[in-house]
Design a protein around this motif. Sequence first.
Motif, PDB file in Angstrom:
ATOM      1  N   CYS A 101       0.920  -1.398   0.084  1.00  0.00           N
ATOM      2  CA  CYS A 101       0.001   0.140   0.055  1.00  0.00           C
ATOM      3  C   CYS A 101       0.982   1.288   0.000  1.00  0.00           C
ATOM      4  CB  CYS A 101      -0.950   0.061   1.182  1.00  0.00           C
ATOM      5  SG  CYS A 101      -2.116  -1.193   1.280  1.00  0.00           S
TER       6      CYS A 101
ATOM      7  N   PRO B  29      -6.097   6.964  -2.671  1.00  0.00           N
ATOM      8  CA  PRO B  29      -7.480   6.345  -1.623  1.00  0.00           C
ATOM      9  C   PRO B  29      -7.020   4.951  -1.539  1.00  0.00           C
ATOM     10  CG  PRO B  29      -8.157   6.804  -3.796  1.00  0.00           C
ATOM     11  CD  PRO B  29      -6.961   7.339  -3.954  1.00  0.00           C
TER      12      PRO B  29
ATOM     13  N   ILE C 118      -4.714   1.547   6.637  1.00  0.00           N
ATOM     14  CA  ILE C 118      -5.711   1.601   7.534  1.00  0.00           C
ATOM     15  C   ILE C 118      -6.252   0.414   7.895  1.00  0.00           C
ATOM     16  CG2 ILE C 118      -7.958   3.019   8.478  1.00  0.00           C
ATOM     17  CD1 ILE C 118      -7.277   5.158   6.836  1.00  0.00           C
ATOM     18  N   PHE C 119      -6.962  -0.341   6.910  1.00  0.00           N
ATOM     19  CA  PHE C 119      -7.609  -1.598   7.225  1.00  0.00           C
ATOM     20  C   PHE C 119      -7.117  -2.860   7.053  1.00  0.00           C
ATOM     21  CE2 PHE C 119     -10.760   1.857   6.023  1.00  0.00           C
ATOM     22  CZ  PHE C 119     -11.546   1.952   7.206  1.00  0.00           C
TER      23      PHE C 119
ATOM     24  N   LEU D 135      -6.484   3.577   2.145  1.00  0.00           N
ATOM     25  CA  LEU D 135      -7.395   2.472   2.845  1.00  0.00           C
ATOM     26  C   LEU D 135      -6.703   1.409   3.365  1.00  0.00           C
ATOM     27  CD1 LEU D 135     -10.503   3.310   0.707  1.00  0.00           C
ATOM     28  CD2 LEU D 135     -10.359   3.915   2.812  1.00  0.00           C
TER      29      LEU D 135
END
Length: 290
Positions: A140, A281, A288-289, A285
Amino acid sequence: MTIIHGLLLGLLQGIAEFLPISSSGHLALMKHLFGIDSKIDAGSLLLFDVFLHLATLCAVCLYYRKIIASLFCALFRWILRKNVDSEPASETEVNGFSLACSETVRRNTIVMVIISTFFTGIIGVFISKLLPELSVRFVCTGFLITACLLILSAVWDRKHMKNSEEERKITVFQAVFIGIVQGLGTLPGISRSGSTISGSLFCGIDRERAGDYSFLISIPAILGAFLLEVKDIGDVSASVGLLPLIVGCLVAFVSGYFSLALLMKIVKKGKLEYFSAYLIPVGILGLIFL
């Protein structure tokens, strides 16, 4: 691995290999979401990825078939010491490809591809030894790095835009720089096509040649990775399954050809930074997840 898994992974590879969003990063994410990475050993999954890359390599060869044939003919004439420097390339041979517009430029392209491939190999081997397994969070982060590269190269290109007619040869410095960048593009999350095209723009190559050269140097790089891993072909067919492998490769080939054609239109328009609107994005994301 099921046939559906093979189909989806092949489709993702075909689309993401050429669009500057990192196919290896997206494959890693999808395998993680499907839970495939916990069921099949990492070596077999790596070889499966290499086969998918080989399928998209076939798409590159089909798309650039006339140019590749032209370069091989130039190589054979060079080996046979047949001097045809004054012979202009025919319209059929060139087909709009600025890196094969004359015999001299063809020979230059061949040498520069070899130089880029050499440095890609050095960086690629170093990365594979130093970072054998990377986390999803690293992938990511790679998406965000790729997005920044696309934005920065777009800004740079607009300020230093060159006419494709100004200079057609690739220099040694440019070949080395792009080869190193392509080596770094082997990291999951960092797009190979995005990084090499961006790197080409940064070192003064115009958009048309940047896109063409990026995919030309992908041919020996992907083929080399395949040859290094092909000895374990029995392992991947046993653990992944032969049918999912075949389906994935076929889908990757077909979708890859159309994705490449689409990307070349986008490159010529100078709109690569649009993909950062997707990568940013997704990268945030994921951090974060996942």
